[in-house]
Write a protein that holds these residues in place. Structure first.
Motif, PDB file in Angstrom:
ATOM      1  N   ALA A  97     -76.683  41.954  21.852  1.00 19.68           N
ATOM      2  CA  ALA A  97     -77.887  41.289  21.890  1.00 19.68           C
ATOM      3  C   ALA A  97     -78.394  40.612  20.763  1.00 19.68           C
ATOM      4  O   ALA A  97     -78.506  39.561  20.359  1.00 19.68           O
ATOM      5  CB  ALA A  97     -79.336  41.910  22.684  1.00 19.68           C
ATOM      6  N   VAL A  98     -78.173  41.518  19.596  1.00 22.67           N
ATOM      7  CA  VAL A  98     -78.398  41.298  18.060  1.00 22.67           C
ATOM      8  C   VAL A  98     -77.791  40.180  17.435  1.00 22.67           C
ATOM      9  O   VAL A  98     -77.742  39.310  17.265  1.00 22.67           O
ATOM     10  CB  VAL A  98     -78.768  42.482  17.554  1.00 22.67           C
ATOM     11  CG1 VAL A  98     -79.033  41.993  15.808  1.00 22.67           C
ATOM     12  CG2 VAL A  98     -79.982  43.593  17.819  1.00 22.67           C
ATOM     13  N   TRP A  99     -76.249  40.488  17.996  1.00 23.69           N
ATOM     14  CA  TRP A  99     -75.383  39.818  17.548  1.00 23.69           C
ATOM     15  C   TRP A  99     -75.175  38.253  18.109  1.00 23.69           C
ATOM     16  O   TRP A  99     -74.753  37.406  17.581  1.00 23.69           O
ATOM     17  CB  TRP A  99     -73.897  40.655  17.596  1.00 23.69           C
ATOM     18  CG  TRP A  99     -73.827  41.705  16.460  1.00 23.69           C
ATOM     19  CD1 TRP A  99     -73.884  42.949  16.772  1.00 23.69           C
ATOM     20  CD2 TRP A  99     -73.533  41.341  15.077  1.00 23.69           C
ATOM     21  NE1 TRP A  99     -73.884  43.546  15.444  1.00 23.69           N
ATOM     22  CE2 TRP A  99     -73.583  42.666  14.508  1.00 23.69           C
ATOM     23  CE3 TRP A  99     -73.343  40.282  14.338  1.00 23.69           C
ATOM     24  CZ2 TRP A  99     -73.272  42.941  13.162  1.00 23.69           C
ATOM     25  CZ3 TRP A  99     -73.322  40.346  12.892  1.00 23.69           C
ATOM     26  CH2 TRP A  99     -73.188  41.888  12.257  1.00 23.69           C
ATOM     27  N   LEU A 100     -75.497  38.391  19.464  1.00 24.20           N
ATOM     28  CA  LEU A 100     -75.620  37.075  20.073  1.00 24.20           C
ATOM     29  C   LEU A 100     -76.664  36.008  19.182  1.00 24.20           C
ATOM     30  O   LEU A 100     -76.591  34.984  19.235  1.00 24.20           O
ATOM     31  CB  LEU A 100     -76.187  37.358  21.468  1.00 24.20           C
ATOM     32  CG  LEU A 100     -74.999  37.611  22.335  1.00 24.20           C
ATOM     33  CD1 LEU A 100     -75.455  37.840  23.674  1.00 24.20           C
ATOM     34  CD2 LEU A 100     -73.819  36.391  22.528  1.00 24.20           C
ATOM     35  N   GLY A 101     -77.813  36.885  18.874  1.00 22.98           N
ATOM     36  CA  GLY A 101     -78.853  36.090  18.134  1.00 22.98           C
ATOM     37  C   GLY A 101     -78.289  35.680  16.717  1.00 22.98           C
ATOM     38  O   GLY A 101     -78.566  34.459  16.526  1.00 22.98           O
ATOM     39  N   TRP A 121     -79.102  33.615  25.835  1.00 24.16           N
ATOM     40  CA  TRP A 121     -78.387  34.977  26.183  1.00 24.16           C
ATOM     41  C   TRP A 121     -79.014  35.782  25.378  1.00 24.16           C
ATOM     42  O   TRP A 121     -79.375  36.996  26.024  1.00 24.16           O
ATOM     43  CB  TRP A 121     -76.929  34.728  25.934  1.00 24.16           C
ATOM     44  CG  TRP A 121     -76.144  35.860  26.640  1.00 24.16           C
ATOM     45  CD1 TRP A 121     -76.603  37.014  27.481  1.00 24.16           C
ATOM     46  CD2 TRP A 121     -74.798  35.929  26.564  1.00 24.16           C
ATOM     47  NE1 TRP A 121     -75.458  37.606  27.643  1.00 24.16           N
ATOM     48  CE2 TRP A 121     -74.394  37.063  27.343  1.00 24.16           C
ATOM     49  CE3 TRP A 121     -73.570  34.841  25.813  1.00 24.16           C
ATOM     50  CZ2 TRP A 121     -72.760  37.460  27.401  1.00 24.16           C
ATOM     51  CZ3 TRP A 121     -72.253  35.420  25.879  1.00 24.16           C
ATOM     52  CH2 TRP A 121     -71.915  36.474  26.727  1.00 24.16           C
ATOM     53  N   HIS A 122     -79.298  35.965  24.217  1.00 22.45           N
ATOM     54  CA  HIS A 122     -79.844  36.724  23.382  1.00 22.45           C
ATOM     55  C   HIS A 122     -81.418  37.368  23.906  1.00 22.45           C
ATOM     56  O   HIS A 122     -81.664  38.435  24.090  1.00 22.45           O
ATOM     57  CB  HIS A 122     -80.142  36.166  21.848  1.00 22.45           C
ATOM     58  CG  HIS A 122     -80.905  36.994  21.147  1.00 22.45           C
ATOM     59  ND1 HIS A 122     -80.543  38.176  20.313  1.00 22.45           N
ATOM     60  CD2 HIS A 122     -82.184  36.498  20.648  1.00 22.45           C
ATOM     61  CE1 HIS A 122     -81.599  38.563  19.546  1.00 22.45           C
ATOM     62  NE2 HIS A 122     -82.611  37.493  19.546  1.00 22.45           N
TER      63      HIS A 122
END
Length: 430
Positions: free
Chosen positions: A122-126, A168-169
């Motif tokens: 989730a963090v890397w999607l951000g 998505w994030h």
């Protein structure tokens, strides 16, 4: 220009605050050490930043008529640009605040907060959403000068990746997902409409004539192949020429004001040589096809319809007033008296002058005055008052080059005309 809030503005504020209002009970308060309120600030700026991104996408849908609650398409695009820029800043603050919140624990903790193991998807999607903003969206904010029109449009389309990744994030981290589904549907759905559905709903026309008006200025006369569009005076359309012989602009869409009366069976569009696409249209082939999307705008929408009107037009900005005058000539148009000042460099650049003089001779409610910069310099309060003594009491409409508009805004403000009675419209990057 009118400055009061519009119904569309209220709807945007409600939608902007909706995900924050839903999330606030879980965010805690501001009391406590700095790291707690920095965490709170980081989360709030993240929520607002993503909401602004999705709303910027939503208002880009360009559905004819949907711009009216916002005061016209030109104002809606200014809102789009402002929402996008505010989102960009808030997303930057989001990452910065969350990183700083972990600094009191240790520098390693701060780095781990921002750059956790890859399993924290989730963090890397951000971060991917942030990268998409920087790579694709930042160049459209004029940081590096005004971008080329087509490059600007392509960057805007690719920047939809930032919306998708950011959504998505949020869905992976949010406790309540429904506000994000709502905003995501609005933002991404608008882009899908704009790029997938809208191009298939354009109206086909044939160029019946290309009438030269002056050096570098023509009026296209367009004949509908089907039912055509229905428009009001002062509105504009997007025109996409399909002439295969064009050196530039084939298939590109650009906004042009309609210069014909709404009752005219033909669309008339004045085009000045101001760029590659408009230069090519000076010699577009008669009987070639064009696609028309619209109409858009509400240039002559008035707050006080009982007032007489003052129109101040110059350059190719005279075209909405030509459409308005032609509408008056048919017996339609607004009530009251209209006084049009045509601000041109000299008589040779007053390309619609003869048409407007003829309308003034036939229509008692329409007065036409020319002002030539070469002979008189910039328009003055003295000239206005000499020819239109009650100009400060009228509803006033401006359209022309930016420098002319800026001069007229200052002149009118200096005479005590409230901003709510001064209306103008520009088409920059519409």
């Amino acid at each position: 220009m009118r400055r009061w809030p519009r119904p569309g503005d209220t709807a945007l504020v409600v939608l902007l605050l909706l995900p924050l209002a839903v999330a606030l009970p879980r965010l805690g308060g501001l009391a406590g050490p700095p790291e707690l309120w920095l965490t709170w600030v980081g989360r709030v700026t993240g929520i607002l930043g993503l909401a602004l991104m999705l709303l910027a996408g939503a208002v880009s849908c360009r559905v004819p008529g949907l711009d009216r609650p916002f005061g016209g398409l030109a104002r809606l695009w200014r809102l789009h640009h402002g929402l996008g820029f505010a989102a960009f800043i808030l997303v930057m603050l989001h990452a910065l605040a969350l990183g700083l919140a972990a600094v009191p624990a240790s520098l390693d903790a701060a780095v781990a907060t921002l750059f956790p193991p890859l399993s924290h998807g989730a963090v890397w999607l951000g971060w991917l959403a942030w990268a998409a903003l920087v790579v694709f969206l930042a160049p459209t904010f004029d940081f590096f000068g005004q971008p080329h029109y087509q490059r600007w449009k392509r960057l805007h389309l690719v920047s939809a990746a930032a919306l998708l990744l950011g959504l998505w994030h949020a869905l992976l981290l949010a406790g309540e997902a429904w506000p994000w589904w709502l905003l995501g549907l609005a933002g991404l759905g608008a882009i899908a409409w704009r790029k997938g559905v809208a191009p298939r709903r354009r109206h086909a026309y044939r160029i019946e004539a290309v009438e030269p008006l002056a050096r570098g200025v023509v009026e296209l006369v367009l004949r509908p192949e089907g039912s055509g569009i229905r428009h009001e005076a002062g509105q504009f359309v997007y025109l996409s020429p399909l002439d295969e012989s064009l050196a530039n602009g084939r298939g590109e869409e650009h906004p042009y004001t309609i210069a014909s009366a709404p009752s005219d069976g033909r669309l008339r569009i004045g085009i000045k040589d101001l760029g590659d696409a408009s230069h090519a249209l000076q010699t577009v082939a008669p009987e070639s096809r064009v696609l028309i999307e619209g109409p858009h705008g509400e240039f002559f929408g008035r707050r006080f319809p009982e007032r007489d009107m003052l129109w101040l037009g110059g350059g190719i900005g005279i075209t909405p007033f030509v459409g308005g005058a032609r509408d008056l000539a048919t017996g339609a148009g607004p009530g009251g008296h209209v006084h049009l000042f045509y601000l041109a460099h000299d008589e040779s650049r007053a390309y619609y002058g003869q048409d407007l003089e003829a309308i003034a001779e036939r229509h008692a409610g329409f007065t036409f005055t020319t002002h030539f910069y070469r002979d008189l310099g910039p328009l003055t309060e003295t000239f206005l008052r000499e020819h239109c003594p009650d100009f400060t009491e009228r509803e006033i409409y401006l359209c022309g080059p930016p420098a002319m508009n800026a001069h007229l805004q200052r002149l009118l403000a200096g005479q005590g005309v409230p901003a709510s009675r001064i209306h103008s419209e520009v088409f920059d990057f519409l």
